[in-house]
Design an enzyme around this catalytic site. Structure first.
Site, PDB file in Angstrom:
ATOM      1  NE  ARG A   1     -58.045  25.703  -5.495  1.00  0.00           N
ATOM      2  CZ  ARG A   1     -58.106  26.752  -4.599  1.00  0.00           C
ATOM      3  NH1 ARG A   1     -59.529  27.141  -4.511  1.00  0.00           N
ATOM      4  NH2 ARG A   1     -57.317  27.299  -3.975  1.00  0.00           N
TER       5      ARG A   1
ATOM      6  CG  ASN B   1     -63.151  29.188  -3.873  1.00  0.00           C
ATOM      7  OD1 ASN B   1     -63.466  28.144  -3.745  1.00  0.00           O
ATOM      8  ND2 ASN B   1     -62.194  30.192  -3.498  1.00  0.00           N
TER       9      ASN B   1
ATOM     10  CE  LYS C   1     -66.871  30.863   2.522  1.00  0.00           C
ATOM     11  NZ  LYS C   1     -65.614  30.292   2.519  1.00  0.00           N
TER      12      LYS C   1
ATOM     13  CG  HIS D   1     -63.742  34.852   3.436  1.00  0.00           C
ATOM     14  ND1 HIS D   1     -62.846  34.043   2.931  1.00  0.00           N
ATOM     15  CD2 HIS D   1     -63.188  36.103   3.535  1.00  0.00           C
ATOM     16  CE1 HIS D   1     -61.572  34.547   3.044  1.00  0.00           C
ATOM     17  NE2 HIS D   1     -61.936  36.084   3.531  1.00  0.00           N
TER      18      HIS D   1
ATOM     19  CG  HIS E   1     -61.130  30.744   6.886  1.00  0.00           C
ATOM     20  ND1 HIS E   1     -61.673  32.030   6.986  1.00  0.00           N
ATOM     21  CD2 HIS E   1     -61.540  30.226   5.682  1.00  0.00           C
ATOM     22  CE1 HIS E   1     -62.218  32.191   5.788  1.00  0.00           C
ATOM     23  NE2 HIS E   1     -62.001  31.290   4.931  1.00  0.00           N
TER      24      HIS E   1
ATOM     25  CG  LEU F   1     -56.428  36.303   1.910  1.00  0.00           C
ATOM     26  CD1 LEU F   1     -56.946  36.969   0.510  1.00  0.00           C
ATOM     27  CD2 LEU F   1     -55.987  37.393   2.797  1.00  0.00           C
TER      28      LEU F   1
ATOM     29  CG  HIS G   1     -53.500  28.870  -5.106  1.00  0.00           C
ATOM     30  ND1 HIS G   1     -54.386  29.469  -5.871  1.00  0.00           N
ATOM     31  CD2 HIS G   1     -54.032  28.940  -4.043  1.00  0.00           C
ATOM     32  CE1 HIS G   1     -55.451  29.943  -5.376  1.00  0.00           C
ATOM     33  NE2 HIS G   1     -55.084  29.553  -4.063  1.00  0.00           N
TER      34      HIS G   1
ATOM     35  CB  ALA H   1     -54.821  34.170  -0.594  1.00  0.00           C
TER      36      ALA H   1
HETATM   37  O1  DOR Z   1     -56.065  31.706   1.516  1.00  0.00           O
HETATM   38  C1  DOR Z   1     -57.310  31.373   0.899  1.00  0.00           C
HETATM   39  N1  DOR Z   1     -57.458  30.635  -0.080  1.00  0.00           N
HETATM   40  N2  DOR Z   1     -58.529  31.793   1.754  1.00  0.00           N
HETATM   41  C2  DOR Z   1     -59.621  31.752   0.982  1.00  0.00           C
HETATM   42  O2  DOR Z   1     -60.556  32.372   1.470  1.00  0.00           O
HETATM   43  C3  DOR Z   1     -59.758  31.139  -0.508  1.00  0.00           C
HETATM   44  C4  DOR Z   1     -58.601  30.095  -0.823  1.00  0.00           C
HETATM   45  C5  DOR Z   1     -58.668  29.601  -2.095  1.00  0.00           C
HETATM   46  O3  DOR Z   1     -59.649  29.396  -2.738  1.00  0.00           O
HETATM   47  O4  DOR Z   1     -57.518  29.920  -2.546  1.00  0.00           O
HETATM   48 ZN    ZN Z   2     -61.481  28.500   1.872  1.00  0.00          ZN
END
Ligand code: DOR
Ligand code: ZN
Length: 346
Positions: free
Chosen positions: A17, A41, A99, A136, A174, A219, A251, A263
């Site tokens: 992050r 991301n 990615k 992914h 993953h 995910l 998160h 996720a």
């Molecule tokens: O669970 C997940 N969280 N899978 C992902 O592919 C992205 C990640 C996230 O950035 O929170």
């Molecule tokens: Zn990831």
């Protein structure tokens, strides 16, 4: 085995992050890991060399004094990326992968790729320049069941990429299913995969039995037990195609414990310890070093770390939460224990 000394590990899939929370989660990884592949991301996503270099600098500035951790930066592939961006990225020496997020597949993937053919010129350039593609691997079609999204991606897209780009190194990130594990295992040497601690330790019951447990929602989603068994088999098989990538994805707690929870599982606080539990459970601690510390750098064509870490058997308590900027993050095993801890020397 009561004690295990291995080459210092790296994390080949990590979300750090940005902003106030980043130093908190970075400290967990940087305490014991040598390097990590840093996922791009963010909002907005890291789509240019300049953005990646600026992000790298923010990470380095947030490291504890004297810490030698190396962030290995990545670019987020979009349909509008020019192939020349790949040349600039590789020539900088700071970018180690790009990615591929199918648009809509996961957190902050809206700017990702809708039509894989649209990025073929960029993939051609990556193949020519030797830049690793991290994938992914889930389709996003509304008519595909969430538990099938990875196998369908393997069948439709990953197999096509492997066929069309025989010289491109690809990491299936993953992986969570028997289909992906066996496809990678049987594939060419240019194809490898990372596996998370949660997919080695838990099946989907953990997420859904006795109530919905949002901190186990990630995910690709946790799968049934037979898939977990197959992931454990390949991870401990001695194959050099599988390696450690936590996908630690913090998160804020309130966004996980939410009617539409995010996720991501947070595992950076006890990453190697959790893998050690998984390997120990199948009597394969002797395979942990290759998985955690050798196979990743070998695939990325980087030197292995030259120092070691020591894990000792012994229960360690995990707190309910850790600070995460002005919020908190709930870690895997919150309020419980992990069965390993680092030795004093580390
Ligand atoms: O669970 C997940 N969280 N899978 C992902 O592919 C992205 C990640 C996230 O950035 O929170
Ligand atoms: Zn990831």
């Amino acid at each position: 085995m009561q004690q295990l000394t291995i080459t210092r590990p790296d994390d080949w899939h990590l979300h750090l992050r940005d902003g106030a929370g980043m130093p908190h989660v970075l400290a967990h990884t940087a305490e014991h890991f040598g390097r990590a592949i840093i996922m791009p991301n963010l909002t907005p996503p890291v789509t240019t060399l300049e953005a990646a270099l600026a992000y790298r600098q923010r990470i380095l500035s947030a490291l504890p004094e004297g810490n030698q951790f190396q962030p290995l930066m990545t670019l987020y592939l979009t349909e509008s990326m020019a192939p020349d961006e790949i040349d600039r990225a590789v020539d900088s020496g700071a970018i180690f992968a790009a990615k591929l997020y199918p648009a809509g597949a996961t957190t902050n993937s809206a700017a990702g790729v809708k039509d894989i053919k649209s990025i073929y010129p960029v993939l051609e350039r990556m193949q020519a320049k030797g830049l690793v593609l991290c994938v992914h691997g889930e389709v996003v079609d509304a008519d595909i069941d969430i538990f099938d999204r990875e196998p369908v991606f393997v069948e439709r897209t990953l197999s096509t990429l492997v066929r069309d780009f025989p010289g491109l190194r690809i990491v299936a990130e993953h992986i969570t299913t028997l289909e992906a594990a066996q496809f990678v295992e049987a594939g060419p040497a240019t194809l490898a995969a990372t596996i998370t601690p949660q997919h080695l330790l838990y099946n989907r019951n953990q997420l859904l039995v006795g109530g919905v447990k949002p901190h186990f929602y990630c995910l690709p989603i946790l799968k049934r037990e037979s898939h977990r068994q197959e992931l454990l088999r390949v991870a401990t098989s001695g194959s050099n195609k599988f390696f450690l990538g936590t996908d630690s994805a913090p998160h804020p707690q309130h966004l996980k414990e939410n009617a539409c929870g995010c996720a991501g599982c947070y595992s950076a606080h006890a990453a190697l310890e959790l893998y050690a539990e998984a390997f120990d459970a199948v009597g394969a601690l002797d395979k942990l070093e290759a998985f955690a510390s050798h196979n990743g750098p070998d695939f990325y064509q980087l030197p292995r770390n030259s120092d070691t870490v020591t894990l000792m058997r012994g229960e360690t308590a995990v707190p309910e939460t850790y600070p995460f900027g002005e919020h908190v993050v709930t870690p895997l095993r919150a309020g419980e224990t992990v069965a390993w801890r680092y030795g004093d020397a580390n």
